[in-house]
Design a protein around this motif. Sequence first.
Motif, PDB file in Angstrom:
ATOM      1  N   LEU A  45       4.926  -8.947  -0.102  1.00 50.46           N
ATOM      2  CA  LEU A  45       5.635  -9.621   1.171  1.00 50.46           C
ATOM      3  C   LEU A  45       5.757 -11.056   1.698  1.00 50.46           C
ATOM      4  O   LEU A  45       5.199 -11.478   0.781  1.00 50.46           O
ATOM      5  CB  LEU A  45       4.389  -9.355   2.310  1.00 50.46           C
ATOM      6  N   SER A  46       7.391 -11.140   2.598  1.00 49.21           N
ATOM      7  CA  SER A  46       7.297 -12.205   2.509  1.00 49.21           C
ATOM      8  C   SER A  46       6.876 -12.654   4.067  1.00 49.21           C
ATOM      9  O   SER A  46       5.578 -12.479   4.614  1.00 49.21           O
ATOM     10  CB  SER A  46       8.908 -12.105   3.386  1.00 49.21           C
ATOM     11  N   ASP A  47       7.414 -14.183   4.188  1.00 48.85           N
ATOM     12  CA  ASP A  47       6.615 -14.897   5.396  1.00 48.85           C
ATOM     13  C   ASP A  47       7.061 -14.616   6.192  1.00 48.85           C
ATOM     14  O   ASP A  47       6.025 -14.643   7.470  1.00 48.85           O
ATOM     15  CB  ASP A  47       7.663 -16.297   5.166  1.00 48.85           C
ATOM     16  N   GLY A  48       8.004 -13.996   6.323  1.00 48.53           N
ATOM     17  CA  GLY A  48       8.326 -13.040   7.901  1.00 48.53           C
ATOM     18  C   GLY A  48       7.933 -11.610   7.850  1.00 48.53           C
ATOM     19  O   GLY A  48       7.251 -11.602   8.969  1.00 48.53           O
ATOM     20  N   ASP A  49       7.143 -10.938   7.504  1.00 47.27           N
ATOM     21  CA  ASP A  49       6.724 -10.045   6.685  1.00 47.27           C
ATOM     22  C   ASP A  49       5.139 -10.446   7.161  1.00 47.27           C
ATOM     23  O   ASP A  49       4.590  -9.800   8.285  1.00 47.27           O
ATOM     24  CB  ASP A  49       6.339  -9.160   6.131  1.00 47.27           C
ATOM     25  N   ARG A  92       1.284 -10.519  12.119  1.00 49.81           N
ATOM     26  CA  ARG A  92       0.461 -11.444  13.571  1.00 49.81           C
ATOM     27  C   ARG A  92       1.098 -10.821  14.362  1.00 49.81           C
ATOM     28  O   ARG A  92       0.367 -10.888  15.704  1.00 49.81           O
ATOM     29  CB  ARG A  92       0.086 -13.042  13.394  1.00 49.81           C
ATOM     30  N   LYS A  93       2.398 -10.527  14.630  1.00 49.59           N
ATOM     31  CA  LYS A  93       2.699 -10.310  16.290  1.00 49.59           C
ATOM     32  C   LYS A  93       1.956  -9.219  16.637  1.00 49.59           C
ATOM     33  O   LYS A  93       1.395  -8.840  17.321  1.00 49.59           O
ATOM     34  CB  LYS A  93       4.157  -9.969  15.876  1.00 49.59           C
ATOM     35  N   ALA A  94       1.905  -8.506  15.243  1.00 49.00           N
ATOM     36  CA  ALA A  94       1.235  -6.733  15.446  1.00 49.00           C
ATOM     37  C   ALA A  94       0.068  -6.804  16.211  1.00 49.00           C
ATOM     38  O   ALA A  94      -0.299  -6.486  16.967  1.00 49.00           O
ATOM     39  CB  ALA A  94       1.579  -5.726  14.568  1.00 49.00           C
ATOM     40  N   VAL A  95      -0.732  -7.768  15.297  1.00 47.89           N
ATOM     41  CA  VAL A  95      -2.330  -7.898  15.666  1.00 47.89           C
ATOM     42  C   VAL A  95      -2.696  -8.498  16.713  1.00 47.89           C
ATOM     43  O   VAL A  95      -3.356  -7.893  17.599  1.00 47.89           O
ATOM     44  CB  VAL A  95      -2.835  -8.705  14.609  1.00 47.89           C
TER      45      VAL A  95
END
Length: 116
Positions: free
Chosen positions: A69-73, A78-81
Amino acid sequence: MSEAAKLDRDAIWKDFHEAVNMTASAIEAHLATPESQSVGWTHDGEGEAVGHKEGRRLVEIKHKKKAELSDGDYAHMRKAVGYVHRHLAQGGPADDREHSRWRYSLMNWGHDPLKG
């Protein structure tokens, strides 16, 4: 990576797997339905709703191992949560939750509110 960054990633990982309660294959199956494609907000000039596009990204993330997983992932996780928590707080419709736009939208983001 600093200890603080690792702890933050661990917290995001945990929160993500609690909020996104659908498997990658279940999200993919939902995204293929007319119900999935009928909900959500669309940017001007685009044919795909934001939530539908986000769901495709979640499938990619769920297919990765934690070490990949990348920082973007992590930012997307976090956005999904945040999305799931905000929409669950709305409570959804009082009747026919199973066939509601509220549920279909949450499922685009990987959360089935009817799942135990």
